[in-house]
Design an enzyme around this catalytic site. Structure first.
Site, PDB file in Angstrom:
ATOM      1  N   GLY A  67       8.385 -32.241  -4.326  1.00  0.00           N
ATOM      2  CA  GLY A  67       9.805 -32.804  -4.182  1.00  0.00           C
ATOM      3  C   GLY A  67      10.876 -31.702  -4.352  1.00  0.00           C
ATOM      4  O   GLY A  67      11.950 -31.470  -3.435  1.00  0.00           O
ATOM      5  N   VAL A 111       7.945 -46.421  -0.188  1.00  0.00           N
ATOM      6  CA  VAL A 111       8.159 -47.728  -1.284  1.00  0.00           C
ATOM      7  C   VAL A 111       9.706 -47.472  -1.726  1.00  0.00           C
ATOM      8  O   VAL A 111       9.968 -46.826  -2.306  1.00  0.00           O
ATOM      9  CB  VAL A 111       7.119 -47.553  -2.218  1.00  0.00           C
ATOM     10  CG1 VAL A 111       7.429 -48.695  -3.362  1.00  0.00           C
ATOM     11  CG2 VAL A 111       5.583 -47.598  -1.940  1.00  0.00           C
ATOM     12  N   ASN A 346     -29.821 -10.203 -20.534  1.00  0.00           N
ATOM     13  CA  ASN A 346     -30.783 -10.732 -21.622  1.00  0.00           C
ATOM     14  C   ASN A 346     -32.183 -10.887 -21.147  1.00  0.00           C
ATOM     15  O   ASN A 346     -33.110 -10.803 -21.855  1.00  0.00           O
ATOM     16  CB  ASN A 346     -30.326 -11.931 -22.248  1.00  0.00           C
ATOM     17  CG  ASN A 346     -29.064 -11.891 -23.143  1.00  0.00           C
ATOM     18  OD1 ASN A 346     -29.190 -11.206 -24.267  1.00  0.00           O
ATOM     19  ND2 ASN A 346     -27.853 -12.204 -22.583  1.00  0.00           N
ATOM     20  N   ARG A 379     -25.770  -1.036 -14.958  1.00  0.00           N
ATOM     21  CA  ARG A 379     -26.538  -1.879 -15.374  1.00  0.00           C
ATOM     22  C   ARG A 379     -27.556  -1.699 -16.334  1.00  0.00           C
ATOM     23  O   ARG A 379     -27.824  -0.476 -16.596  1.00  0.00           O
ATOM     24  CB  ARG A 379     -27.388  -2.511 -13.942  1.00  0.00           C
ATOM     25  CG  ARG A 379     -28.033  -3.963 -14.352  1.00  0.00           C
ATOM     26  CD  ARG A 379     -26.730  -5.010 -14.111  1.00  0.00           C
ATOM     27  NE  ARG A 379     -27.256  -6.410 -14.142  1.00  0.00           N
ATOM     28  CZ  ARG A 379     -27.413  -7.251 -14.865  1.00  0.00           C
ATOM     29  NH1 ARG A 379     -26.896  -7.018 -15.944  1.00  0.00           N
ATOM     30  NH2 ARG A 379     -27.934  -8.613 -14.630  1.00  0.00           N
ATOM     31  N   HIS A 751     -16.943 -18.563 -16.173  1.00  0.00           N
ATOM     32  CA  HIS A 751     -17.260 -19.550 -17.210  1.00  0.00           C
ATOM     33  C   HIS A 751     -16.337 -20.836 -16.843  1.00  0.00           C
ATOM     34  O   HIS A 751     -15.353 -20.689 -16.684  1.00  0.00           O
ATOM     35  CB  HIS A 751     -16.820 -19.048 -18.470  1.00  0.00           C
ATOM     36  CG  HIS A 751     -17.613 -17.939 -19.017  1.00  0.00           C
ATOM     37  ND1 HIS A 751     -17.372 -17.042 -19.952  1.00  0.00           N
ATOM     38  CD2 HIS A 751     -19.070 -17.512 -18.621  1.00  0.00           C
ATOM     39  CE1 HIS A 751     -18.421 -16.091 -20.203  1.00  0.00           C
ATOM     40  NE2 HIS A 751     -19.527 -16.645 -19.184  1.00  0.00           N
ATOM     41  N   GLU A 772      -0.128  -9.099 -32.824  1.00  0.00           N
ATOM     42  CA  GLU A 772       1.033  -9.334 -34.060  1.00  0.00           C
ATOM     43  C   GLU A 772       0.353  -9.881 -35.403  1.00  0.00           C
ATOM     44  O   GLU A 772       1.215  -9.813 -36.408  1.00  0.00           O
ATOM     45  CB  GLU A 772       2.101 -10.478 -33.226  1.00  0.00           C
ATOM     46  CG  GLU A 772       2.658  -9.825 -32.078  1.00  0.00           C
ATOM     47  CD  GLU A 772       3.639 -10.788 -31.439  1.00  0.00           C
ATOM     48  OE1 GLU A 772       3.317 -11.838 -31.742  1.00  0.00           O
ATOM     49  OE2 GLU A 772       4.356 -10.471 -30.412  1.00  0.00           O
ATOM     50  N   GLY A 774      -2.062  -8.880 -36.627  1.00  0.00           N
ATOM     51  CA  GLY A 774      -2.836  -7.880 -37.491  1.00  0.00           C
ATOM     52  C   GLY A 774      -4.186  -7.492 -37.206  1.00  0.00           C
ATOM     53  O   GLY A 774      -5.025  -6.630 -37.659  1.00  0.00           O
ATOM     54  N   PHE A 776      -7.111  -5.390 -34.632  1.00  0.00           N
ATOM     55  CA  PHE A 776      -6.989  -4.261 -33.917  1.00  0.00           C
ATOM     56  C   PHE A 776      -7.192  -4.715 -32.442  1.00  0.00           C
ATOM     57  O   PHE A 776      -8.495  -5.195 -32.136  1.00  0.00           O
ATOM     58  CB  PHE A 776      -7.960  -3.520 -34.487  1.00  0.00           C
ATOM     59  CG  PHE A 776      -7.772  -2.786 -35.730  1.00  0.00           C
ATOM     60  CD1 PHE A 776      -7.039  -1.578 -36.141  1.00  0.00           C
ATOM     61  CD2 PHE A 776      -8.101  -3.528 -37.092  1.00  0.00           C
ATOM     62  CE1 PHE A 776      -6.745  -1.313 -37.389  1.00  0.00           C
ATOM     63  CE2 PHE A 776      -7.857  -3.222 -38.262  1.00  0.00           C
ATOM     64  CZ  PHE A 776      -7.094  -2.106 -38.436  1.00  0.00           C
ATOM     65  N   PRO A 778      -7.464  -3.383 -28.548  1.00  0.00           N
ATOM     66  CA  PRO A 778      -7.240  -2.112 -27.670  1.00  0.00           C
ATOM     67  C   PRO A 778      -6.427  -2.315 -26.431  1.00  0.00           C
ATOM     68  O   PRO A 778      -6.004  -3.817 -26.266  1.00  0.00           O
ATOM     69  CB  PRO A 778      -8.990  -1.947 -27.257  1.00  0.00           C
ATOM     70  CG  PRO A 778      -9.368  -3.520 -27.168  1.00  0.00           C
ATOM     71  CD  PRO A 778      -8.734  -4.273 -28.450  1.00  0.00           C
TER      72      PRO A 778
END
Length: 1092
Positions: A67, A111, A346, A379, A751, A772, A774, A776, A778
């Protein structure tokens, strides 16, 4: 992916069909769909109300705030609708950052109503239950409903009532509308639950004196519930987000995915882009997309996708050829790059999947070279060395530049190489071969157990932690610090022998005193024992049909690992939760409906049970215990030093990325103390903070690594705990999915939970908040290893961590099957087969795929030619074979074979027994004359014997001529079966030398006695020799060999089997009783010496 958006038309169809409410829902099924191909005259015939009512028209393409964007035509007649569509249908428009074509519209009755009759209604799923949002003012100007709407939480397993709706949601609604709205909302919520919606918004919901009108609707359903809701849903079509086209290749891959136990995903972002990816793993696929975008490749990124879950060679081939086909349709001035990446697998056999990719590269080598495609490969995982070898080989043989790297190279380093941001090493470091890891290089045969199960840090004391406390069922129960120890015992649900053997090998290299797997549960067999290896010796593990028996007989078990399928995981997990001894459950299955998962979580929380998963590979505690396939095969366990504890604990969503973390942490620190992959679903059984707080309280953990993800808000709980001082240990954290904010349209990553529904759920926002707080953080995943090393080195310099000297693990013998896979051993096969191969994607008969057999319309005769003679025979030959089968199919119930079959059938025996009874009568006297006739006539003909010489010779030797003579038929009453075959052979065979010879013999024998004719056995025998010798498919020696080994009798056996089966079915159908031979048909005589 679980929550998928559906079109407004589909959502309303579900509502109109299945809502149960006393409220008068108006305009049911009154909608019409319009596309560029719509014939409006026909549309008006199908929906007559279009000609009589005022109308509303709007695009139905998952566009929000239509709309506000001027994309709703209101109060029009049909001509007005057509006029309105002229400037919009098939026109490009921009919505937020997305550009797309408006191609699908919905027409509904207009309507007429007042503003005060508009309401806002929304239901959405959360971990703790489902929230209902209601606002008494709806419509386009509803604004920020989150801040002003009334909210009601219906907890998992709780019911909703009209009273609670009125009390909590309808306080500002006029009294005359409360009852009807409450009843509608309850019906709507029940519909939402029954049809597995995850989101359902109606705005505006209009209530007038005439009833309830659903004007605009947006909805998502849990696609994993298809197996439950198929009957009601039907075939649901999930439209792509606005701005992204639906490509047939995406539908093709989605179909492959649906038919496979593996995961295959493909989303086309920019088909003209120069950067293409083919990534293994849901988490890894996001990391590669992030890195490409971080390095400035967002505008050239062509696709997002992933393949994982051990796809077969054929499935990988089909996936790869789709990618290669797409990327070689348009040239790019700079050439193109293909990034074939992935984390360390795995359980997927990397070599097997790479063989599929190599096949596709060979098929497309021309177009790949023409489009100047360069391929970068990285890989790791089971048999990855062989996979990398074949990938490198195909580059050399085809001339396509292919750069190959293994686990020695950081996972995303190939992105920088592909985009020109880092040099391509000519001689990458060589990774050790799989077999080398299994050799104890120290020269000692064993290692003191204590040095491998104690923490690797020199300053660490006992690290087991507090076990979970067992308390009475009720409210949520506190869970213990330590989930696993070197004494942990588990039950494995499902016949996952490879995973169990992997756990046994891990236990052995960790010097556990006993295997961690106490028993297995598998409902589809009876109780039995399953054999496994414990080091060098074999042991037996009990397998139980039901859970109760396993729990009773193994009271020391406190962990259950469930490999149940997505359909049975809910029931089996809820059953497991009934046993107080179980403290931890790992659910491996992917695709469990979210509603089921939330019920499992609630039950587990009430009982104090820790859940890992669903949709996970599990977790690992080095030196103690591992779940299923976690950590990969033994070579990776040893390479990542997972056989002894380190000082770093991690938690990740992705299973594949958890193995990558094992590798990164092993290369940059003293190793892993514990690692858990919580799973990729929207509602994992346990969340990041559950494990981070455990690590905070575990003395052996000195630093924590968290690999977060776009979607959800769980990472903010870590921020809160750090700010509150609850978490004091160093935390290195990175949230993957930073690329999502750069895309113009929404992309659902691998996922189910990797989708941001609001700004705070983006990876960028979460990374900023964590920094922010605290942690670490990267700059990118590329730098994650460097940051982990920096933090670790700092702890070492402060003396918090004192690395110990490495101690080698004991040797573990390699399984025979895996050693053979790696090409380390060879063994003569027990059997050889050259006619059929069932190992590939499709069955192969003598080198011909079964699909080709049917396409060629070879029939039974052609199939028999492939399986018996290993040749594709000419048409006349296959027709002759089929005719032989037809004429030998039966010869009445009186012959010995049929008679035996009938007697056996009347004795109540089964089909196989009766058929065998009949077949055992076949021999020289009955039906077995084909081979003998062929041999006798061939020998005589090849010896240049005249027909008369042959007859006289056989008479002199007192031998019957096989294939000559009939009990009933004669030269005057010929056997029509022989006549039919003779006519066909004479018309179609190139030559009939042996048949002509046999017919000359027949002239001699019938001159002596009319019934000494060439019978059907003899005819088929000699004609088949002519066929084998003259069809140009066989050498003379080959043709003679088939006669010698009994191939021709096989024709009679196969043909007559049809008749014997017919007699068996006939007797059963006629319900004939036990046969007893009549006395008057038996001559009872005394023994010869007594009668004299």
């Amino acid at each position: 992916m679980s929550a998928k958006a559906i079109s407004e038309q589909t959502g309303k169809e579900f509502l109109y069909k299945y809502i149960c409410t006393s409220a008068a829902v108006q305009n049911r099924f009154r909608y019409a769909n319009v596309t560029a191909e719509t014939d409006f005259d026909r549309l008006a015939q199908e929906h007559p109300w279009l000609l009589t009512e005022r109308l509303v028209v709007k695009p139905d393409q998952l566009i929000k705030r239509r709309g506000k964007l001027g994309l709703v035509g209101v109060n029009l007649d049909l001509d007005g609708v057509r006029e309105w569509l002229k400037t919009r249908l098939m026109k490009e428009t921009t919505v937020a950052k997305a550009k797309g074509i408006l191609k699908n519209f919905l027409i509904e009755p207009f309507v007429a109503h007042k503003q005060e009759e508009e309401f806002y209604m929304c239901i959405y799923a959360a971990r703790e239950g489902d929230y209902l949002l209601f606002h008494h003012e709806g419509g386009v100007d509803v604004g920020d409903v989150d801040s002003k709407a009334k909210k009601l939480l219906v907890a998992v397993d709780d019911k909703i009532s009209e009273d609670s709706v009125i009390t909590n949601l309808l306080t500002h609604v006029p009294n005359d509308k409360k009852a009807i709205l409450a009843n509608f909302i309850v019906g709507l919520f029940n519909l939402y639950e029954d049809l597995f919606f995850t989101y359902l918004e109606i705005n505006p919901l209009v209530v007038t004196k005439a009833g309830v009108y659903v004007l605009d609707m947006a909805a998502k359903i849990d696609a994993t519930a298809d197996y439950i809701c198929k009957a009601k849903w039907g075939d649901v079509e999930f439209p792509p987000p606005f701005g992204r086209e639906a490509y047939p290749e995406e539908a093709y891959i989605a179909d492959l995915d649906a038919k496979s136990g593996a995961s295959l995903k493909l989303t086309l972002l920019n088909p003209r882009g120069r950067i293409w990816t083919m990534v293994a793993g849901g988490g890894a696929s996001v990391v590669y997309s992030d890195t490409i975008c971080d390095l400035g490749g967002v505008d050239e990124l062509a696709n997002y996708g992933e393949y994982s879950g051990a796809p077969s060679e054929q499935q990988t081939y089909d996936y790869a050829k789709t990618i290669l086909s797409l990327m070689t349709r348009e040239k790019h001035r700079e050439g193109k790059v293909l990034i074939i990446g992935g984390s360390i697998a795995n359980f997927t056999n990397v070599a097997a999947t790479f063989k599929g990719i190599v096949r596709a590269i060979r098929d497309y080598q021309g177009p790949l070279k023409e489009h100047e495609v360069t391929i970068f490969v990285r890989r790791g995982g089971p048999n990855y060395q062989e996979g990398l070898r074949v990938m490198g080989e195909v580059g050399k043989t085809t001339g396509i530049p292919i750069h190959v790297f293994g686990t020695e190279t950081h996972m995303t380093a190939i992105v920088g190489m592909a985009l020109g941001h880092r040099p391509i090493p000519h001689e990458p470091p060589a990774a050790a071969h799989t077999a080398n890891f299994l050799l104890n290089s120290s020269g000692s045969s064993s290692t003191p157990a204590s040095s491998r199960t104690a923490s690797f840090s020199g300053n660490t004391t006992k690290v087991e932690g507090s076990p979970a406390k067992k308390v009475k069922t009720g409210a949520a129960v506190a869970k213990g610090t330590s989930l696993f120890s070197k004494h942990t015992k588990t039950i494995v649900w499902g016949m996952q022998t490879r995973a169990v053997q992997g756990m046994m090998d891990f236990d052995y290299v960790c010097s556990r005193e006993q295997p961690s797997v106490a028993a297995m549960v598998y409902p589809f067999t009876g109780d039995h024992k399953q054999k496994f290896y414990w080091g060098h010796k074999e042991i037996l593990v009990p397998v139980y049909k039901n859970m109760e028996d396993a729990m009773k007989k193994h009271p020391d078990v406190d962990v259950l690992i469930s490999f149940a399928s997505l359909r049975s995981a809910f029931d089996s997990t809820m059953e497991t939760l009934q046993y107080p001894q179980i403290q931890t459950i790992a659910i491996i299955a992917e695709g469990i409906p979210e509603a089921h998962t939330r019920k499992i979580i609630k039950a587990a929380d009430e009982k104090g049970v820790t859940l890992i998963g669903p949709a996970t590979v599990g977790g690992i505690k080095p030196g103690c215990f591992k779940i299923g396939n976690t950590g990969g095969m033994l070579d990776n366990i040893l390479a990542s030093k997972l056989y002894r504890p380190g000082s770093v604990a991690y938690v990740s969503r992705s299973g594949g990325m958890s193995n990558e973390l094992n590798n990164i942490i092993a290369r940059t620190t003293d190793g892993v103390f514990e690692g858990v992959a919580i799973g990729g679903d929207r509602y994992p059984g346990s969340v990041f903070t559950d494990h981070v707080l455990r690590y905070q309280d575990s003395p052996g953990v000195q630093m924590i690594v968290v690999l977060g993800e776009i979607g959800g808000t769980e990472e903010y709980k870590i921020c809160k705990a750090m700010k509150a001082g609850r978490i004091t240990k160093p935390v290195v954290c990175w949230c993957i999915g930073t690329c999502a904010t750069m895309f113009s349209s929404e992309v659902q990553f691998g996922h189910a939970g990797a989708c941001a529904n609001q700004a705070s759920e983006t990876a960028v926002a979460k990374n900023k908040a964590l920094k922010e707080a605290g942690a670490f953080v990267p700059k990118s995943f590329d730098e994650l290893g460097e940051v982990i090393k920096s933090v670790y080195d700092d702890l070492v310099s402060k003396g918090v961590i004192v690395p110990a000297a490495e101690v080698p693990p004991p040797t573990v013998p390699m399984d025979y099957s895996w050693a053979r896979e790696l090409g380390l051993i060879r063994k003569p096969a027990s059997f050889m087969s050259s006619i059929c191969d069932e190992r590939g994607q499709e069955l192969i008969y003598a080198g011909m795929p079964i699909t080709e057999v049917f396409k060629s319309e070879m029939g039974v005769g052609g199939t028999l030619g492939l399986l018996w003679f290993q040749r594709r025979l000419p048409k006349y030959a296959t027709t002759f074979i089929e005719m032989c089968l037809m004429v030998t199919a039966d010869h009445g119930p009186a012959v010995s074979g049929a008679h035996n079959t009938i007697v056996c059938a009347r004795a109540g025996k089964d089909l196989i027994s009766c058929l065998t009874s009949g077949l055992l009568t076949i021999g020289d006297r009955f039906g077995g004359a084909l081979d003998a006739a062929a041999k006798q006539f061939s020998h005589a003909f090849d010896s240049s014997m005249q027909p008369m010489e042959f007859v006289n010779k056989m008479k002199k030797e007192g031998k019957l001529i096989m294939g000559i003579g009939h009990r009933v038929k004669s030269i005057n009453n010929p056997d029509m079966r022989v006549q039919i075959l003779k006519d066909f052979v004479k018309q179609n065979f190139p030559t009939t030398q042996l048949l002509d010879y046999a017919l000359d013999v027949e002239k001699i024998t019938t001159s002596k006695k009319p019934n000494l004719i060439l019978n059907v056995d003899g005819f088929i025998g000699v004609a088949f020799v002519d066929l084998l010798r003259t069809c140009d498919g066989f050498t003379r020696d080959e043709a003679d060999e088939f006669v010698e080994i009994g191939a021709l009798n096989g024709i009679f056996v196969l043909g007559r089997s049809m008749g014997f089966i017919g007699h068996y079915l006939d007797q059963k159908r006629l319900k004939q009783g036990l046969y007893r031979h009549p006395w008057d048909d038996i001559s009872y005589v005394l023994p010869e010496h007594m009668s004299m």
